[in-house]
Design an enzyme around this catalytic site. Structure first.
Site: not given
Ligand code: FDA
Length: 292
Positions: A117, A167
């Site tokens: 992340d 991502r």
């Protein structure tokens, strides 16, 4: 008492549990419905090495549980470097890299992978450096790029190589104007520019948005660059855009749902509501309906 039970029930639409057993049940339901999953443990940024060690154990337990449950093929794990020591003074880079290495190793042993992340811009360089180090032995490790940051087009170019899982999201942090586009429209334009780079490149783009316009553009770009379904994927948050998740999956697209779990669920939900106040409006409406 009744109110707190009702609120808990509503919160569970977005964060399906506090522990591994509960998140596995939610992951299984999604996988059975034809979706893939990224599990996110809502850990706090840690303040000492002991807490970082405890967090590593939790990630490893989660990965082993995914393997035992037979979910590892369809469920990866999202890892927050802050929870495993990134912010520790002086030793943060070293400690979080060593800890991350143990987690990506456990992921490989479990038959799955990890995506790092991305947090606020002060951590971007270090997170990308950690990614580079991890990828030397674990090239399946995924990255996150935030369209809100001015630097991201360059990062997208650097990461658009074969085997690279990236991502792309808008970015969830309030950032200084020197680093980020202050205007939503500029962020969307940056998202499209980065998406073009990733779709045209050799990597595996993971398009993380609920924005219908950007989803349409992503589909059009995939067609333009001759990408087959499954050579990229869409990603959305658990409880948000469920109809769209099903619609895309029904059209043959790969869709991954980001499923958070853990004690820190109220902080997570507040951040989601702050990003898009209409999410809060629908939450309050549902709460009032359930009290009638
Ligand atoms: P945004 O919230 O800007 O909404 C744009 C438009 O989309 C709305 O006006 C509406 O039309 C539509 N829309 C939005 N939500 C909807 C809904 N629930 N239902 C229907 N329509 C809706 N951030 C970060 O900084 N680091 C990270 O690592 C990650 N990781 C991550 C993983 C995944 C899988 C996702 C989906 C998101 C993240 N994010 C993130 C969060 C991300 O940066 C961003 O803050 C949120 O996804 C919100 O931005 P959106 O692109 O979804 O649209």
């Amino acid at each position: 008492m009744l109110l707190s039970r009702q609120v808990e029930g509503l919160v569970s639409r977005y964060v399906p549990g506090n522990d591994v057993a509960e998140v596995l049940a939610a992951a299984r339901a999604l996988v059975d419905g034809g979706l893939a999953v990224s599990v996110d443990w809502l850990g706090e940024p840690c303040t000492d090495e002991e807490a970082a060690e405890a967090a590593v154990r939790r990630y490893v337990e989660l990965l082993e549980a995914l393997h035992t449950a037979g979910l590892a093929r369809n469920a990866e794990v999202s890892l927050k470097l802050a929870s495993i020591g990134q912010g520790l003074p002086d030793v943060g880079a070293k400690v979080s890299l060593e800890n991350a290495r143990r987690i990506v190793h456990a992921a490989r042993a479990a038959g799955t992978a990890v995506t790092l992340d991305m947090e606020d811009h002060t951590t971007t360089d270090q997170t990308l450096e950690t990614l580079r180090e991890l990828r030397k032995d674990y090239p399946e490790t995924g990255a996150v790029l935030q369209a809100a940051l001015r630097r991201t087009e360059g990062d997208a170019r650097a990461l658009a190589f074969e085997g690279s899982r990236v991502r792309l999201c808008k970015g969830a942090f309030r950032e200084p104007v020197a680093q980020a586009y202050p205007d939503r429209h500029e962020v969307d334009k940056s998202f499209v520019r980065c998406l073009k780079i990733l779709m045209a490149g050799q990597g595996y783009p993971m398009v993380a948005t609920h924005d219908p316009r950007l989803i349409r553009i992503a589909s059009a770009l995939a067609t333009r660059y001759g990408r087959a379904q499954g050579s990229y994927e869409f990603q959305m948050l658990y409880g948000f855009g469920a109809d769209e998740q099903r619609r895309l999956a029904g059209n043959g697209e790969k869709v991954r749902v980001y499923v958070p779990y853990g004690e820190q669920k109220y902080g997570y939900l507040l951040r989601r509501f702050a990003e898009r106040p209409s999410n809060l409006t629908s939450f309050v409406r549902s709460a009032l309906r359930s009290l009638r």
